[in-house]
Motif scaffolding. Sequence first.
Motif, PDB file in Angstrom:
ATOM      1  N   LEU A  59     -10.403  10.494 -83.236  1.00 62.34           N
ATOM      2  CA  LEU A  59      -9.951  11.302 -84.373  1.00 62.34           C
ATOM      3  C   LEU A  59      -8.688  12.106 -84.070  1.00 62.34           C
ATOM      4  O   LEU A  59      -8.055  12.638 -84.982  1.00 62.34           O
ATOM      5  CB  LEU A  59     -11.076  12.242 -84.815  1.00 62.34           C
ATOM      6  N   GLY A  60      -8.344  12.226 -82.797  1.00 53.42           N
ATOM      7  CA  GLY A  60      -7.136  12.959 -82.431  1.00 53.42           C
ATOM      8  C   GLY A  60      -7.443  14.335 -81.860  1.00 53.42           C
ATOM      9  O   GLY A  60      -8.522  14.900 -82.064  1.00 53.42           O
ATOM     10  N   GLN A  61      -6.460  14.896 -81.162  1.00 47.55           N
ATOM     11  CA  GLN A  61      -6.636  16.196 -80.492  1.00 47.55           C
ATOM     12  C   GLN A  61      -6.076  17.310 -81.376  1.00 47.55           C
ATOM     13  O   GLN A  61      -5.020  17.883 -81.090  1.00 47.55           O
ATOM     14  CB  GLN A  61      -5.958  16.155 -79.125  1.00 47.55           C
ATOM     15  N   GLU A  62      -6.801  17.587 -82.436  1.00 46.56           N
ATOM     16  CA  GLU A  62      -6.379  18.591 -83.408  1.00 46.56           C
ATOM     17  C   GLU A  62      -7.402  19.732 -83.459  1.00 46.56           C
ATOM     18  O   GLU A  62      -8.593  19.522 -83.178  1.00 46.56           O
ATOM     19  CB  GLU A  62      -6.261  17.961 -84.801  1.00 46.56           C
ATOM     20  N   PRO A  63      -6.967  20.928 -83.812  1.00 47.32           N
ATOM     21  CA  PRO A  63      -7.896  22.061 -83.902  1.00 47.32           C
ATOM     22  C   PRO A  63      -9.098  21.784 -84.799  1.00 47.32           C
ATOM     23  O   PRO A  63     -10.214  22.210 -84.510  1.00 47.32           O
ATOM     24  CB  PRO A  63      -7.028  23.194 -84.466  1.00 47.32           C
ATOM     25  N   ILE A  64      -8.875  21.060 -85.911  1.00 51.03           N
ATOM     26  CA  ILE A  64      -9.979  20.773 -86.824  1.00 51.03           C
ATOM     27  C   ILE A  64     -11.031  19.882 -86.169  1.00 51.03           C
ATOM     28  O   ILE A  64     -12.213  19.994 -86.440  1.00 51.03           O
ATOM     29  CB  ILE A  64      -9.461  20.114 -88.120  1.00 51.03           C
ATOM     30  N   ILE A  65     -10.562  19.003 -85.250  1.00 48.38           N
ATOM     31  CA  ILE A  65     -11.494  18.129 -84.542  1.00 48.38           C
ATOM     32  C   ILE A  65     -12.340  18.948 -83.572  1.00 48.38           C
ATOM     33  O   ILE A  65     -13.528  18.665 -83.376  1.00 48.38           O
ATOM     34  CB  ILE A  65     -10.735  17.008 -83.790  1.00 48.38           C
ATOM     35  N   PHE A  66     -11.713  19.976 -83.000  1.00 53.69           N
ATOM     36  CA  PHE A  66     -12.467  20.876 -82.117  1.00 53.69           C
ATOM     37  C   PHE A  66     -13.579  21.569 -82.903  1.00 53.69           C
ATOM     38  O   PHE A  66     -14.694  21.734 -82.413  1.00 53.69           O
ATOM     39  CB  PHE A  66     -11.524  21.909 -81.497  1.00 53.69           C
ATOM     40  N   GLY A  67     -13.264  21.958 -84.150  1.00 56.93           N
ATOM     41  CA  GLY A  67     -14.288  22.565 -85.002  1.00 56.93           C
ATOM     42  C   GLY A  67     -15.419  21.607 -85.286  1.00 56.93           C
ATOM     43  O   GLY A  67     -16.600  21.993 -85.268  1.00 56.93           O
ATOM     44  N   ILE A  68     -15.081  20.342 -85.547  1.00 54.96           N
ATOM     45  CA  ILE A  68     -16.115  19.317 -85.788  1.00 54.96           C
ATOM     46  C   ILE A  68     -16.954  19.120 -84.521  1.00 54.96           C
ATOM     47  O   ILE A  68     -18.179  18.972 -84.590  1.00 54.96           O
ATOM     48  CB  ILE A  68     -15.455  17.991 -86.226  1.00 54.96           C
ATOM     49  N   PHE A  69     -16.263  19.132 -83.364  1.00 52.24           N
ATOM     50  CA  PHE A  69     -16.969  19.026 -82.081  1.00 52.24           C
ATOM     51  C   PHE A  69     -18.036  20.117 -81.960  1.00 52.24           C
ATOM     52  O   PHE A  69     -19.179  19.858 -81.572  1.00 52.24           O
ATOM     53  CB  PHE A  69     -15.957  19.124 -80.933  1.00 52.24           C
ATOM     54  N   LEU A  70     -17.663  21.338 -82.296  1.00 48.98           N
ATOM     55  CA  LEU A  70     -18.604  22.466 -82.214  1.00 48.98           C
ATOM     56  C   LEU A  70     -19.769  22.283 -83.189  1.00 48.98           C
ATOM     57  O   LEU A  70     -20.927  22.596 -82.864  1.00 48.98           O
ATOM     58  CB  LEU A  70     -17.882  23.778 -82.502  1.00 48.98           C
TER      59      LEU A  70
END
Length: 316
Positions: A70-81
């Motif tokens: 999905l890419g290394q984006e802040p929103i993906i970090f949120g989804i990770f959490l």
Amino acid sequence: MYNLALKMAISASITLIIGNVLGLDYATVGAVIAILSIQDTRRQALIVGKKRVVACLIGILISIIFYGILGQEPIIFGIFLLVLIPITYKFNMQEGMVPAVVLSTHFLVADKITINLIVNEIMIMIIGIGVAAIANVFMPSLEDKFKEDKEWIEENYRILIYKMAKSLMTYTVDIDEQKLIDDIRSKLYESKETAYKIVNNNFFRSSSYYTDYINMRINQFDTINRMRLHFHKFSIPVEQMKVMAKFTYCVSENIREMNDCKELLGELEDLRCEFKKMSLPKTREEFENRAELLQFLNDMEEFLMIKRNFSETLNK
């Protein structure tokens, strides 16, 4: 507390040194993981360490999949959490959530997710948790402290019961008795905490003796507090008080770990029979005082039976 802080400092330093020697990136994170992995007891450390390993491995796997696809984006970090946090709570691995999140941020900010990066993060986790696990093995021996506490408790029980015997003779209560009670209460619950730590530090041998012993003394302490209440209700001296004082003094002289109290219980039964043979009270006030004294005798019997039951359990 000082020992715990010392182990945290040593574990963090050793982890950081190992990480630097191996040329790992983010070696300081391993030091933080080591600090978080230090626990009060070996058993607790083992359980927490296992949860952290599993949570971190899950976090690394999810990071590789999410950031790689999905890419290394802040929103993906949120989804990770949103994925990781429910998983850690679902499987009761909350202790591993923070280290897993920190390791995930390394994947988030990396130029590219490579095998070297994956190995680096796994090594940080292994070294941090591993060094802490080794440090947790060298927990200070608490048996000696418990032995000292036990001797202190028994000595002060002797003093307290002796004061009761003295009060039965003088019809007064020592002014320092309440302070003694407060000190004993504090020591009992401090020793109870030590006893449970000893149990949790021993994997391969039974150590329930420590908790059984301290719970026995706590139950006796509750009985002692009931016995003390009777002194507020004694208003006149009665004939039986001197006899009861002599027996109470005998009890104070025999408070020790190895005494099974069977002989004292036999003497108490003889004392009860002796009371029955004495002349009946002549006034209402004398009747009330003798009834209160009889209840004191019953409480003393319970105090001794608690110890007898503990001794019988110990010998099974």
